[in-house]
Scaffold this motif. Structure first.
Motif, PDB file in Angstrom:
ATOM      1  N   ASP A   9       0.849  -1.187   0.000  1.00 40.92           N
ATOM      2  CA  ASP A   9       0.000   0.000   0.000  1.00 40.92           C
ATOM      3  C   ASP A   9       0.885   1.236   0.000  1.00 40.92           C
ATOM      4  O   ASP A   9       1.958   1.248   0.608  1.00 40.92           O
ATOM      5  N   ILE A  10       0.402   2.265  -0.692  1.00 43.62           N
ATOM      6  CA  ILE A  10       1.137   3.522  -0.810  1.00 43.62           C
ATOM      7  C   ILE A  10       0.232   4.659  -0.349  1.00 43.62           C
ATOM      8  O   ILE A  10      -0.998   4.511  -0.351  1.00 43.62           O
ATOM      9  N   ARG A  37      12.774 -15.561 -15.787  1.00 41.48           N
ATOM     10  CA  ARG A  37      12.124 -16.880 -15.824  1.00 41.48           C
ATOM     11  C   ARG A  37      10.594 -16.789 -15.741  1.00 41.48           C
ATOM     12  O   ARG A  37       9.906 -17.765 -16.007  1.00 41.48           O
ATOM     13  N   ALA A  38      10.080 -15.636 -15.369  1.00 38.73           N
ATOM     14  CA  ALA A  38       8.625 -15.487 -15.219  1.00 38.73           C
ATOM     15  C   ALA A  38       7.937 -15.653 -16.567  1.00 38.73           C
ATOM     16  O   ALA A  38       8.374 -15.108 -17.582  1.00 38.73           O
ATOM     17  N   ARG A  39       6.857 -16.419 -16.564  1.00 43.50           N
ATOM     18  CA  ARG A  39       6.055 -16.621 -17.782  1.00 43.50           C
ATOM     19  C   ARG A  39       5.215 -15.392 -18.095  1.00 43.50           C
ATOM     20  O   ARG A  39       4.921 -15.098 -19.246  1.00 43.50           O
ATOM     21  N   ASP A  40       4.751 -14.729 -17.038  1.00 41.80           N
ATOM     22  CA  ASP A  40       3.865 -13.576 -17.187  1.00 41.80           C
ATOM     23  C   ASP A  40       4.155 -12.616 -16.048  1.00 41.80           C
ATOM     24  O   ASP A  40       4.488 -13.040 -14.944  1.00 41.80           O
ATOM     25  N   ILE A  41       4.041 -11.326 -16.334  1.00 45.42           N
ATOM     26  CA  ILE A  41       4.287 -10.286 -15.345  1.00 45.42           C
ATOM     27  C   ILE A  41       3.225  -9.211 -15.524  1.00 45.42           C
ATOM     28  O   ILE A  41       2.893  -8.854 -16.659  1.00 45.42           O
ATOM     29  N   ARG A  42       2.724  -8.703 -14.403  1.00 43.97           N
ATOM     30  CA  ARG A  42       1.788  -7.582 -14.495  1.00 43.97           C
ATOM     31  C   ARG A  42       1.845  -6.768 -13.215  1.00 43.97           C
ATOM     32  O   ARG A  42       2.108  -7.300 -12.142  1.00 43.97           O
ATOM     33  N   LEU A  43       1.572  -5.478 -13.340  1.00 46.46           N
ATOM     34  CA  LEU A  43       1.466  -4.571 -12.205  1.00 46.46           C
ATOM     35  C   LEU A  43       0.025  -4.105 -12.165  1.00 46.46           C
ATOM     36  O   LEU A  43      -0.502  -3.613 -13.168  1.00 46.46           O
ATOM     37  N   MET A  44      -0.618  -4.281 -11.003  1.00 52.37           N
ATOM     38  CA  MET A  44      -2.033  -3.958 -10.883  1.00 52.37           C
ATOM     39  C   MET A  44      -2.254  -2.994  -9.724  1.00 52.37           C
ATOM     40  O   MET A  44      -1.476  -2.975  -8.769  1.00 52.37           O
ATOM     41  N   ALA A  45      -3.335  -2.223  -9.827  1.00 48.73           N
ATOM     42  CA  ALA A  45      -3.752  -1.326  -8.749  1.00 48.73           C
ATOM     43  C   ALA A  45      -5.218  -1.583  -8.450  1.00 48.73           C
ATOM     44  O   ALA A  45      -5.992  -1.938  -9.350  1.00 48.73           O
ATOM     45  N   GLY A  46      -5.574  -1.392  -7.180  1.00 42.27           N
ATOM     46  CA  GLY A  46      -6.971  -1.532  -6.811  1.00 42.27           C
ATOM     47  C   GLY A  46      -7.842  -0.621  -7.657  1.00 42.27           C
ATOM     48  O   GLY A  46      -7.421   0.470  -8.067  1.00 42.27           O
ATOM     49  N   HIS A  47      -9.071  -1.055  -7.912  1.00 43.01           N
ATOM     50  CA  HIS A  47      -9.965  -0.252  -8.754  1.00 43.01           C
ATOM     51  C   HIS A  47     -11.388  -0.249  -8.197  1.00 43.01           C
ATOM     52  O   HIS A  47     -11.892   0.794  -7.828  1.00 43.01           O
ATOM     53  N   ILE A  48     -12.012  -1.401  -8.132  1.00 46.72           N
ATOM     54  CA  ILE A  48     -13.369  -1.502  -7.576  1.00 46.72           C
ATOM     55  C   ILE A  48     -13.295  -2.479  -6.411  1.00 46.72           C
ATOM     56  O   ILE A  48     -12.901  -3.627  -6.571  1.00 46.72           O
ATOM     57  N   GLY A  49     -13.645  -2.017  -5.238  1.00 47.27           N
ATOM     58  CA  GLY A  49     -13.612  -2.865  -4.053  1.00 47.27           C
ATOM     59  C   GLY A  49     -12.249  -2.962  -3.398  1.00 47.27           C
ATOM     60  O   GLY A  49     -12.113  -3.522  -2.318  1.00 47.27           O
ATOM     61  N   ALA A  50     -11.237  -2.438  -4.036  1.00 41.01           N
ATOM     62  CA  ALA A  50      -9.885  -2.378  -3.468  1.00 41.01           C
ATOM     63  C   ALA A  50      -9.361  -0.964  -3.696  1.00 41.01           C
ATOM     64  O   ALA A  50      -9.625  -0.348  -4.728  1.00 41.01           O
ATOM     65  N   PRO A  52      -7.179   2.201  -4.693  1.00 39.00           N
ATOM     66  CA  PRO A  52      -6.181   2.485  -5.721  1.00 39.00           C
ATOM     67  C   PRO A  52      -4.782   2.661  -5.118  1.00 39.00           C
ATOM     68  O   PRO A  52      -3.793   2.700  -5.838  1.00 39.00           O
ATOM     69  N   SER A  53      -4.714   2.750  -3.802  1.00 35.48           N
ATOM     70  CA  SER A  53      -3.433   2.837  -3.109  1.00 35.48           C
ATOM     71  C   SER A  53      -2.847   1.453  -2.831  1.00 35.48           C
ATOM     72  O   SER A  53      -1.783   1.343  -2.233  1.00 35.48           O
ATOM     73  N   HIS A  54      -3.565   0.408  -3.260  1.00 33.70           N
ATOM     74  CA  HIS A  54      -3.065  -0.961  -3.100  1.00 33.70           C
ATOM     75  C   HIS A  54      -2.507  -1.426  -4.443  1.00 33.70           C
ATOM     76  O   HIS A  54      -3.218  -1.466  -5.447  1.00 33.70           O
ATOM     77  N   LEU A  55      -1.204  -1.746  -4.463  1.00 35.88           N
ATOM     78  CA  LEU A  55      -0.551  -2.204  -5.682  1.00 35.88           C
ATOM     79  C   LEU A  55      -0.179  -3.673  -5.548  1.00 35.88           C
ATOM     80  O   LEU A  55       0.160  -4.141  -4.455  1.00 35.88           O
TER      81      LEU A  55
END
Length: 108
Positions: A9-10, A37-50, A52-55
């Motif tokens: 959280d930020i 080695r990671a197959r998939d990578i993503r950076l997400m932020a809270g939007h609905i129900g979480a 936006p300060s939660h990454l």
């Protein structure tokens, strides 16, 4: 297969700066560490129900050994600078890793 998520959280109003730092760090991780080695990578932020300060910084690895190899390399060289830049933006006590084992995939 394992989904490995770093949650943090930020403070309100710092999302753009945190995302900029985490994106640069992510590029360096893939280029210069076992995070490649990671197959998939993503950076997400809270939007609905979480908040936006939660990454969530998410990686998909084939094995826990791949994840451990990636994590073990984070204490070196250029990665320290990214960690140092991000540290003031992390609300103390909010960062944690969550690791999920994938049981099935769509269409499997």
């Amino acid at each position: 297969m394992y989904v490995c998520q770093w949650h943090l959280d930020i403070p309100f109003g710092t999302q753009s700066e945190a995302v900029r730092i985490m994106s640069a760090w992510g590029k360096d991780k893939v280029a210069h560490s076992e995070f490649r080695r990671a197959r998939d990578i993503r950076l997400m932020a809270g939007h609905i129900g979480a908040s936006p300060s939660h990454l969530v910084d998410e990686y998909v690895f084939d094995s826990l050994a791949d994840f451990e190899a990636a994590i073990n390399g984070m204490g070196t060289g250029p990665f320290r600078e990214h960690a140092k830049a991000l540290a003031p933006l992390i609300i103390p006590g909010t960062q944690e890793w969550k690791v999920y084992r994938v049981l099935s995939a769509p269409g499997a």
